[in-house]
Design an enzyme around this catalytic site. Structure first.
Site, PDB file in Angstrom:
ATOM      1  N   LYS A  79      42.285  42.906  49.742  1.00 31.66           N
ATOM      2  CA  LYS A  79      42.352  42.056  48.543  1.00 31.66           C
ATOM      3  C   LYS A  79      43.061  40.745  48.894  1.00 31.66           C
ATOM      4  CE  LYS A  79      43.862  42.380  43.666  1.00 31.66           C
ATOM      5  NZ  LYS A  79      44.496  43.252  42.648  1.00 31.66           N
ATOM      6  N   SER A 154      41.834  44.083  38.384  1.00 30.31           N
ATOM      7  CA  SER A 154      41.601  42.859  39.106  1.00 30.31           C
ATOM      8  C   SER A 154      41.033  43.046  40.514  1.00 30.31           C
ATOM      9  CB  SER A 154      42.911  42.069  39.213  1.00 30.31           C
ATOM     10  OG  SER A 154      43.882  42.795  39.944  1.00 30.31           O
ATOM     11  N   SER A 178      44.692  47.972  38.073  1.00 35.69           N
ATOM     12  CA  SER A 178      43.757  47.186  38.884  1.00 35.69           C
ATOM     13  C   SER A 178      43.202  47.872  40.115  1.00 35.69           C
ATOM     14  CB  SER A 178      44.410  45.881  39.320  1.00 35.69           C
ATOM     15  OG  SER A 178      44.386  44.981  38.266  1.00 35.69           O
TER      16      SER A 178
HETATM   17  N1  GLN Z   1      44.177  44.252  33.753  1.00 41.57           N
HETATM   18  C1  GLN Z   1      45.604  44.265  33.729  1.00 41.57           C
HETATM   19  C2  GLN Z   1      46.103  42.851  33.571  1.00 41.57           C
HETATM   20  O1  GLN Z   1      45.302  42.008  33.418  1.00 41.57           O
HETATM   21  C3  GLN Z   1      46.128  44.898  34.974  1.00 41.57           C
HETATM   22  C4  GLN Z   1      46.025  44.013  36.145  1.00 41.57           C
HETATM   23  C5  GLN Z   1      46.522  44.631  37.407  1.00 41.57           C
HETATM   24  O2  GLN Z   1      46.724  45.848  37.497  1.00 41.57           O
HETATM   25  N2  GLN Z   1      46.777  43.781  38.380  1.00 41.57           N
HETATM   26  O3  GLN Z   1      47.248  42.578  33.609  1.00 41.57           O
END
Ligand code: GLN
Length: 491
Positions: A79, A154, A178
């Site tokens: 990532k 994400s 995410s």
């Molecule tokens: N979707 C969640 C957010 O937007 C979690 C994101 C994540 O785990 N990095 O904060």
């Protein structure tokens, strides 16, 4: 031979028995990567030539009779929020579009030392804020099961690249879901380890008390192998737990007979799609047939997880992202009259909409007069959520829930409505607030789209999560399918 569709442990056997060379393997996966990338859009940057050179070195080692480790020569993707020395690390943001880190994250260094071969950096929501990969500075990644759908976020690129055969495994990060949510949407295995069990050194911070790095893989054994490399204490991360990691593969091929599995009622019913619930009910029957006892339980503060997360995560983000001022890293506006306008224009041009929304939410929640009412209150609620889990784990070995309330949604569907987007993580957020580990594995399909099953465990009991996931995977064979790359996205 379609090497790209195999798992790391199968490829390891082929390498060791010299049926396949590491160069052949990298060539095969790189060809697949190139072939499907115009459809999947998983990669932010690639390093195929360097990967081939690294593979040649692995082949030399094999030829000279040296033993190789389980991940040696295996192609992976990382990532783009984990620092890679000399290789751009953008966080899928204009703000860091030209940032080349002078050092590597501990996880990257460990995987390099283990001989895994990075093919490239993969797409994500900007600064890991989002649930669909559409908040990326570049075009959003697509779901390899149905290309007009999102891969989740994400870590959308990490999940999609593994599901599409562009990498054998990958790393993602999970602040509120995410890793698990995109794993569920893309039908792969995704593990969010206990807070502190994998080093965050070199992970670009979103919300430091919630962020954890973890693996994506095509089966549970590969997940255990990657954990064997990346988990463990790191003196460079002050929140890294000083514990010995077990051999995670020692939990595989073990019975779950007599296990008590808690099924929190708050994760079922209203808000959960009927097709998701149906697949989950079937999965529970399978677990019963393996000798586990499933018992309904309650995590009474679950309904507060989302509001609590959306105070704490933006509060920490607003502080972490203060460092992007046009002076120290990445992007700087070209159009500034003085220092103050340079700061503000850099930030308004360099960050995307969602990141700015989070910074404003967080700054507001931390401002004097609101700190007690919002931030302090959220910290107290966080403790209540943690205590719910502590109580449940007095009675149960693991807890079970859906990973997401729906299957992968269509590109663009939730972009205009942040609250609807935030709902995608309703089943995953509590785990980060409590700091516990959780895994998502594929439980089946509805209309050709994968559905994720989540197991949540006691702190540092990733081994148990792998044990039950492996037992389930062996019983159902859900892991062995490749995504068909069907459909297409307009626009
Ligand atoms: N979707 C969640 C957010 O937007 C979690 C994101 C994540 O785990 N990095 O904060």
């Amino acid at each position: 031979m379609k090497l790209y569709s195999k798992r790391a442990h199968e490829l390891h056997e082929l390498l060791v028995s010299k049926q396949v060379s590491a160069v052949e393997l990298v060539n095969d996966v790189a060809a697949r990567l190139e072939d499907v990338e115009p459809k999947v859009l998983a990669f932010v940057s690639q390093r195929i030539e360097d990967a081939k050179a690294e593979a040649a070195r692995v082949d030399d080692k094999i030829a000279s009779g040296e033993t190789i480790g389980p991940l040696e020569g295996i192609p992976m993707a990382i990532k783009d929020n984990m620092c890679t020395e000399g290789i751009p690390t953008t966080c899928s943001s204009k703000m860091l579009h030209n940032f080349v880190p002078p050092y590597s994250a501990t996880v990257v260094r460990k995987l390099n030392e283990a001989g895994a071969i990075m093919l490239g950096k993969v797409n994500m929501d900007e600064f890991a804020m989002g649930s669909s990969c559409e908040n990326s500075w570049q075009e959003g990644t697509r779901n390899p099961w149905r290309l007009e759908r999102v891969p989740g976020g994400s870590s959308g690129g990490s999940a999609a690249s593994v599901a599409a055969g562009q990498a054998i495994f990958s790393l993602g990060s999970d602040t509120g879901g995410s890793i698990r949510q995109p794993a569920a949407f893309c039908g792969v295995v995704g593990l969010k380890p206990t807070y502190g069990s994998v080093s965050r050194y070199g992970l670009i911070a979103f919300a430091s008390s919630l962020d954890q790095i973890g693996p994506f893989s095509r089966d549970v054994r590969d997940c255990a192998q990657v954990m064997n490399v990346i988990a463990g204490h790191d003196p460079l991360d002050s929140t890294s737990a000083p514990i010995d990691r077990p051999d995670y593969t020692s939990f595989l091929n073990k019975s779950i007979k007599g296990w008590r599995i808690g099924v929190p009622k708050e994760y079922f019913g209203e808000g959960i799609d009927a097709e998701v619930e149906e697949v989950l009910r079937k999965a529970m029957k399978t677990l019963e047939s393996l000798g586990a006892e499933l018992v309904e339980c309650s995590l009474p503060h679950t309904e507060y997880a989302l509001p609590c997360y959306y105070i704490i995560a933006p509060a920490e983000a607003s502080s972490n992202l203060a460092r992007y001022d046009g002076v120290r890293y990445g992007f700087r506006t070209e159009d500034a009259e003085d220092l103050i306008s340079m700061f503000s224009k850099t930030r308004s041009e360099g960050f995307g909409e969602e990141v700015k929304r989070r910074i404003m939410l967080g700054t507001y929640a931390l401002s004097s007069g609101y700190y007690d009412a919002y931030y302090l209150k959220a910290l107290k609620v966080r403790t209540l959520i943690k205590q719910d889990f502590d109580r449940a784990f007095e009675k149960f070995d693991v807890l079970l829930s859906p990973t997401t309330p729906t299957v992968a949604f269509t590109c663009g569907d939730r972009l205009e409505n942040p609250l609807q987007m935030y709902q995608s993580d309703i089943c995953t957020l509590s785990v980060n607030l409590a700091g516990i580990p959780a895994i998502s594995i594929n439980a089946g399909f509805a209309d050709g789209l994968p559905i994720g099953l989540q197991f949540m465990g006691k702190p540092f009991e990733e081994g148990r999560l792998l044990q039950i996931s492996h037992a389930f995977e062996e019983a159902t064979g859900c892991h062995s399918q490749m995504a068909p790359l069907k459909g297409g996205c307009e626009g």
